[in-house]
Design an enzyme around this catalytic site. Structure first.
Site, PDB file in Angstrom:
ATOM      1  N   HIS A 324      43.166  41.978  28.164  1.00 27.09           N
ATOM      2  CA  HIS A 324      44.538  41.536  28.398  1.00 27.09           C
ATOM      3  C   HIS A 324      44.652  40.020  28.477  1.00 27.09           C
ATOM      4  O   HIS A 324      45.726  39.474  28.209  1.00 27.09           O
ATOM      5  CB  HIS A 324      45.085  42.150  29.695  1.00 27.09           C
ATOM      6  CG  HIS A 324      45.487  43.582  29.531  1.00 27.09           C
ATOM      7  ND1 HIS A 324      44.585  44.620  29.608  1.00 27.09           N
ATOM      8  CD2 HIS A 324      46.685  44.144  29.266  1.00 27.09           C
ATOM      9  CE1 HIS A 324      45.230  45.761  29.400  1.00 27.09           C
ATOM     10  NE2 HIS A 324      46.496  45.507  29.189  1.00 27.09           N
ATOM     11  N   GLY A 325      43.615  39.351  28.855  1.00 25.27           N
ATOM     12  CA  GLY A 325      43.708  37.901  28.922  1.00 25.27           C
ATOM     13  C   GLY A 325      42.441  37.282  29.462  1.00 25.27           C
ATOM     14  O   GLY A 325      41.675  37.924  30.170  1.00 25.27           O
TER      15      GLY A 325
END
Lengths: 460, 374
Positions: A324-325
């Site tokens: 996700h990041g």
């Protein structure tokens, strides 16, 4: 280009008309490929080269795997695919995170590695299409999929614009056969996708974007807000991210359906789950099944005893968080969910009364999203500690009417899961549907947020 | 099923779907039009309050001033009214200057005011328009910018874009941009605030505030908000004075206007505007504010008979006090004292026009009275 932008209407109308007017399937596919590249290029044409590179690598790997049965050569080809795809993803998405973290860690040790952050632009949707191409290579390697001989078909699988930038993550095994068997416009039900697109639009433009404007100040300075407002903001963010992402997925699935293609479902009313495990079966389904099939099961899944199960779950969710990041907040968010999943395996959360189960999941997920949304771990700590009774010293509040939005959403969420719209929509007389749809669109458009907010999942 | 009947079936389905799509679009447009009719005023406080304040007293107004912030901050209706009122008849004017307003929006505002049929309106004073269809990035996608893109205004912009000298891709880009605004306006995109604007308790106070000075907003009142501009002006006084000297030099050489500038602007729009104001029974008066840049040759328009009345305050030699730093708030705008001076100057230039129109209407009313007697 966003689905909620005005120009998308013109873009899609052109794509739709030309697509269905073309008499040959081959021409339609080439048209869609060109449209998909144009769609992506409208954001930044330079990064098209990455998609093309990823496409060519995996197409050639697939062709190579087809020609050889020698295990070592097959394994080498798979490694080429993994290194190629993950190398691109790793550089663009994770280089700065690891470089800065390593530099800070070594400096703390007194060694001081001279690693510096680079000015890297994260290519849109890179995590999504990388996982798609990887799944193709792995499926071909495992012998589950016959590699395609057609480069344009494979390129369209990778770049198909409805799902290119924010999913759902499509598997070649589901999509490539659809390219070989084209549908006809007269066979496609248009009503259900039209309604679905409108619902997705409402979720994104009329709910998520408005919530964003309301709660951004709370996440920017949580210490200034009172405890109830922090609770409200955490619930609203859970709502925002769901409406944002599932709204995008709805629009993607509907857009593909209008072109005659079926994309997999990505959400199954996640906030109706009564355990975190069930939540993950309903949230971002194409990502969780990807991790299950290509990582969790090959790691041994739940077959190697409780300790390995816990390690496997935490590892998979740590990587899911990193997907996700590139930030410690995402790493902690992933491990947080991995821990809850592990605890549930031993504590049998499914035995909780249903109502309590809903509250438990909402609590776990909302607190998790506070970590996910916060700009840093200390900021998340301030926010989470403010949720404790009497702990917050802030005085600012946001409009209390948002509680009504949370309640209304909960009601709509449950109602739509019990009474899906598909059947009444398909059964209604044509003229009633057309008129009702016209009125619905006219009523919805004024409620769009004033400015275009990018989809949250674009950053992944 | 035979191939022929299958083909007939496909055609039937296609025709039916097209008919339903047509029905859906018609209902959509009708519903959007209905929603538009019940919408409240613009959210953007400046234009919304200004227009509503004018409409509240529209039947008592003799003259309106329309233009940019140079008008809004520079024309005091009270000063103008004092100079133009006579013992027999009170003259009443209203300032509808709005920050950042350009030609096409001003024209839309002129139409909107004339459509309201103000009973006493005799003069529409419009800041000399250039009709240059430029893209102003800070206005993009603002509610206000979208709002003036009705069918007429959009058509005027498109016509001007394609007359304007520029590369085809610029024309295409500008056309597309303006068409998008038109579409957004037509479907009431993101206008929820307007649906509920009437319920806003702050609204009446805002309108009353604007009505108090009849639209005029002295800059000295809100110094903190525009303080940065003021500071920049004071820090660069040398530059200001040099610019005034340059403009004066151009004026002395008779080169205040850029030669041939109007060839690149849209003359037809000016002619149509003049015609529209006249049809409404008012007199159009154009006004060139004292600025620091050369502009199109409005005097030529007057010589050619396109416009009849022009109040031209652009020459620093003729109007030195309007270019004096002590009367300026910043490089573009007057301070309160400057506004008073400029308003007096405008009133002085308007006086003969007002007298001429009054004489004309007296003679025409005498004529009609004698005709009645006959």
């Amino acid at each position: 280009m966003l689905f909620t932008e005005f120009r998308f209407v013109g873009f899609f109308a052109t794509i739709f008309l030309v697509h269905w007017l073309l008499p040959w399937n081959r021409a339609r596919k080439l048209w869609l490929l060109a449209a998909s590249y144009a769609f992506y290029g409208a954001w930044n044409w330079r990064f098209l080269s990455l998609i093309v590179a990823s496409t060519i690598i995996d197409y050639l790997v697939g062709r190579g795997l087809e020609r050889t049965s020698e295990t070592s050569r097959r394994r080498a080809l798979l490694v080429v695919s993994l290194l190629g795809n993950l190398g691109i993803l790793g550089f663009f998405k994770y280089y700065n995170f690891f470089a800065v973290s390593a530099a800070e860690f070594t400096s703390w040790l007194g060694l001081g590695l001279p690693l510096q952050a680079l000015e890297i632009v994260l290519p849109l949707g890179i995590s999504f299409y990388t996982f798609q191409t990887l799944s193709y290579s792995i499926d071909v390697y495992r012998g589950r999929l016959v590699p395609t001989k057609s480069l344009p078909d494979f390129a369209l699988f990778v770049a198909f614009f409805p799902q290119l930038v924010a999913g759902p993550i499509v598997r070649a095994i589901d999509f490539l056969p659809q390219l070989a068997n084209p549908g006809r416009l007269s066979d496609i039900g248009l009503r259900v996708p039209l309604v679905r697109f409108l619902l997705g639009y409402i979720k994104k433009a009329c709910i998520a974007d408005h919530i964003a404007a309301a709660i951004d100040p709370v996440f920017a300075d949580p210490a200034a807000f009172d405890g109830m407002t922090l609770w409200l903001a955490s619930l609203l963010y859970s709502l925002q991210i769901y409406c944002d992402f599932s709204g995008y997925s709805d629009m993607a699935i509907a857009t593909a359906a209008l072109l005659g293609y079926h994309l997999p479902e990505n959400f199954g009313f996640p906030y109706l789950a009564t355990t975190v495990q069930e939540y993950w079966r309903r949230w971002h389904i194409t990502l969780t099944t990807w991790f299950r099939d290509y990582l969790y099961i090959p790691m041994g899944g739940n077959r190697l005893g409780p300790a390995r199960l816990a390690i496997n779950l935490c590892t998979v969710f740590l990587l899911c968080g990193l997907w996700h990041g590139a930030a410690w907040t995402f790493v902690v968010w992933g491990i947080y969910h991995g821990l809850f999943l592990t605890i549930e395996r031993f504590a049998r959360a499914d035995r909780l009364p249903r109502a309590l189960g809903h509250v438990y999941v909402l609590l776990v997920v909302s607190c998790g999203f506070v970590i996910f949304r916060s700009t840093s771990l200390p900021a998340a700590g301030i926010f989470l500690s403010g949720l404790l009774p009497g702990a917050s010293t802030g005085t600012l509040t946001i409009w209390p009417g948002w509680w009504g939005m949370v309640a209304g959403f909960g009601f709509a969420h449950a109602a739509l899961s019990r009474w899906p719209l598909d059947s009444p929509v398909a059964r209604a007389p044509g003229w009633i549907f057309a008129a009702a749809y016209g009125v619905a669109v006219a009523v919805v458009l004024p409620w769009a947020a004033n400015e275009y907010e990018p989809f949250i999942y674009f950053q992944f | 099923m035979s191939p022929v009947s299958a083909a007939c079936g496909v055609r039937r389905t296609a025709r039916r779907r097209l008919a339903l799509a047509g029905l859906g679009i018609v209902v959509f447009l009708a519903a959007a039009a209905l929603l538009r009719s019940v919408q409240g005023p613009l959210k953007a406080a400046t234009i919304r309050a200004q227009v509503e304040a004018f409409l509240a007293e529209k039947d008592d107004v003799d003259a309106v001033f329309i233009g940019s912030s140079r008008v809004q901050r520079g024309v005091s209706p009270r000063v103008v009214d004092e100079k133009l009122s006579t013992p027999e008849r009170e003259f009443r004017s209203f300032n509808l200057g709005i920050a950042g307003m350009r030609s096409f929006e001003a024209d839309w505002l002129v139409r909107r005011i004339l459509d309201a049929e103000p009973a006493r309106l005799r003069f529409v004073v419009i800041e000399a328009p250039d009709w240059k269809p430029e893209h102003v990035p800070q206005h993009d996608f603002t509610e206000r910018y979208v709002d003036w893109h009705d069918a007429r205004a959009t058509w005027l912009v498109l016509r001007a874009i394609w007359k304007f000298n520029g590369p085809w891709y610029t024309k295409l880009e500008l056309s597309w941009r303006n068409l998008r605004f038109f579409a957004m306006r037509s479907v009431n995109y993101a206008t929820k605030d307007r649906l509920m604007a009437r319920a806003d308790p702050a609204w009446d106070r805002l309108v009353a505030g604007r009505g108090r000075l009849r639209g005029y907003q002295p800059l000295d009142e809100d110094t903190p908000r525009v303080g940065r501009r003021r500071r920049r002006f004071l820090e660069n006084l040398d530059w200001f004075e040099k610019s005034v000297a340059d403009i004066r030099a151009f004026a002395e050489k008779g080169q205040l206007a850029i030669p041939g500038a109007f060839q690149t602007y849209d003359l037809a729009s000016i002619e149509e505007q003049v015609e529209r104001v006249r049809e409404a029974g008012a007199t159009p008066v154009y006004f060139a504010a004292p600025g620091l840049a050369r502009g199109p040759d409005f005097s030529a328009l007057q010589r050619d008979g396109v416009i009849e009345h022009l109040i031209d305050l652009r020459d620093p030699s003729e109007h030195p006090d309007l270019f004096a730093p002590e009367n300026r708030f910043d490089r573009e705008h007057m301070n309160e004292e400057g506004a008073r001076l400029m308003s007096e100057r405008i009133a002085a230039e308007l006086a003969p026009i007002v007298a001429g129109v009054a004489a004309e209407s007296t003679s025409s009313s005498r004529g009609s009275t004698s005709e009645d007697r006959d």
